[in-house]
Scaffold this active site. Structure first.
Site, short mmCIF file in Angstrom:
data_model
loop_
_atom_site.label_atom_id
_atom_site.label_comp_id
_atom_site.label_asym_id
_atom_site.label_seq_id
_atom_site.Cartn_x
_atom_site.Cartn_y
_atom_site.Cartn_z
N TYR A 68 0.84 -1.21 0.00
CA TYR A 68 0.00 0.00 0.00
C TYR A 68 0.86 1.25 0.00
CZ TYR A 68 -3.75 -3.24 0.93
OH TYR A 68 -4.65 -4.27 0.81
N SER A 69 2.12 1.12 -0.41
CA SER A 69 3.10 2.20 -0.29
C SER A 69 2.71 3.48 -1.04
CB SER A 69 4.44 1.69 -0.85
OG SER A 69 5.32 2.75 -1.06
N ASN A 70 2.72 4.57 -0.29
CA ASN A 70 2.50 5.89 -0.93
C ASN A 70 3.63 6.21 -1.90
OD1 ASN A 70 0.18 6.52 0.63
ND2 ASN A 70 1.52 7.00 2.37
#
Ligand SMILES: Cc1ncc(COP(=O)(O)O)c(C=O)c1O
Length: 309
Positions: A68-70
Site C-alpha cells: 500500500y506504499s504511498n
C-alpha cells in the site's frame, strides 16, 4: 516534468474547539492537496530524483515498498510523467497486485516484482543494490520511501511553503516521521530559531535520530532548525491503528489516514491536552498526504470501531 497546478500549498488555520480552548494556534500546511497524484511530501522527495535520473541518462527508476506504499504509488505516476520505465519491488505475494494502490501503479506503467520478506529485508544492502544495478544498468535505484540526499534537498523547499503562508509567525513545525528524510529537509530549510518536532510512526528510537543526522551530514549546509523526534505515539508500530486513533480520525474535521497524518494530529492533540505544548504556542502541522493508503486501511479502522461498540 512534475508541474503542480499552484505555486504554493495552502496554509489553513484550524478552528478545532479543544485546541482553541487551550489557546494553541494551529495551522496546517496542506501538502495533501498540493499535487494530488504526488500527495504530500512525495512531490518534494521525487522531483530532484527524477530530474537527476533523466539528466544522467537513466531511462528507468527502481524502488521498494509495501503493498500500500504511498511512495510506490507516487513514483509510478512521476516516472510516467517523465516518460521513464519504473520497477516497483514489492514486499509480499502477487495477490496484492489487484489492490487499489498497485492497480494505480500498474495503470501508470509500473512493472511490479513481488519478493519475500527475507529478500525485501536486503533492500538497502549495498550488495543487493549493486546486483539490481547490474541487472538493470539503465536504472536509477531510489531507496524505500524515496529517501536519499536528493529527497532531503527537495523537502527543504517545504519550508518556503510555510513561510509563504505564515511569514515568520510560527514557532514549531510538527510532521510525521517514517525514515526521517522529510524531517531532515524541513529542518534544513528553516533557521535555528525554529523548532521541528517529528512524530515517529514506527518503533525507531535511536535509529531515526541517527538517520536524520546522516541526512543532515550529507547536505552541505550546517545551519538548520532545532529538531527532535517524539516516540510516544507510534501506537505499537508501523500502520498499527487502535480504537483511540480510529475514533480521533473519524471525529476530526480534516480528512486523515491512520499511518501518518492520523498519528501526527493525534499526537498533537495529546501534547496539547497534557500541556507538553504550552498555551500561546504557534504550531504548524504538515499534512504529508498519503490519503490513497486509506483505501487499504479503512476496513481495519471500521473493524476496530465496530469491535469497540
Ligand atoms: C504520507 C507520508 N507522510 C510521511 C512520510 C514520512 O516521511 P519520511 O519517510 O521522510 O520520514 C511518508 C513516507 O515517506 C508518507 O508516505
Amino acid at each position: 516534468m512534475l508541474s503542480p497546478t499552484q505555486p504554493y500549498a495552502a496554509v489553513e488555520a484550524i478552528s478545532y474547539e479543544p485546541w482553541l480552548a487551550k489557546q494553541v494556534v494551529v495551522s496546517v500546511l496542506r501538502l495533501d492537496q498540493f499535487f494530488p497524484q504526488l500527495s504530500g511530501n512525495k512531490y518534494f522527495k521525487l522531483k530532484h530524483n527524477l530530474s537527476h535520473a533523466q539528466a544522467q541518462g537513466y531511462s528507468r527508476v527502481i524502488s521498494f515498498g509495501g503493498a500500500y506504499s504511498n511512495h510506490i504509488h507516487a513514483l509510478a505516476y512521476a516516472a510516467q510523467q517523465y516518460g521513464m520505465q519504473a520497477l516497483g519491488i514489492i514486499r509480499g505475494d502477487h495477490g496484492y497486485a489487484a489492490n487499489p494502490t498497485l492497480s494505480d501503479a500498474q495503470a501508470w506503467g509500473m512493472q511490479l516484482q513481488f519478493v519475500s520478506r527475507s529478500e525485501y529485508k536486503r533492500r538497502a544492502e549495498p550488495e543487493y543494490v549493486r546486483s539490481l544495478q547490474q541487472q538493470y544498468p539503465d536504472a536509477w535505484v531510489i531507496p524505500e520511501g524515496g529517501s536519499n540526499a536528493l529527497a532531503v534537498q527537495g523537502c527543504a523547499e517545504i519550508a518556503e511553503h510555510i513561510r509563504q503562508g505564515l511569514g515568520d509567525n510560527f514557532d514549531t513545525v510538527l510532521l510525521p516521521c517514517g525514515t526521517g528524510a522529510t524531517l531532515a529537509g524541513v529542518a534544513m530549510g528553516l533557521p535555528p530559531s525554529k523548532q521541528v518536532l517529528g512524530v515517529a510512526v514506527l518503533k525507531g528510537e535511536g535509529y531515526l535520530e541517527a538517520e536524520v543526522q546522516r541526512y543532515l551530514a550529507q547536505v552541505a549546509n550546517n545551519s538548520h532548525a532545532k529538531w527532535q523526534i517524539c516516540h510516544d505515539y507510534h501506537g505499537g508500530g508501523y500502520a498499527k491503528c487502535d480504537v483511540a486513533l480510529a475514533r480521533f480520525i473519524n471525529n476530526f474535521p480534516i480528512a486523515l489516514e491512520p499511518v501518518y497524518s492520523g498519528k501526527l494530529f493525534f499526537a498533537l492533540d495529546a501534547m496539547i491536552n497534557s500541556a507538553a505544548i504550552a498555551p500561546g504556542s504557534r504550531i504548524v502541522l504538515i499534512h504529508t498526504g498519503g490519503m490513497q493508503g486509506l483505501r487499504g486501511m479503512q476496513a481495519i479502522m471500521d473493524k476496530r470501531l465496530a469491535a469497540a461498540d
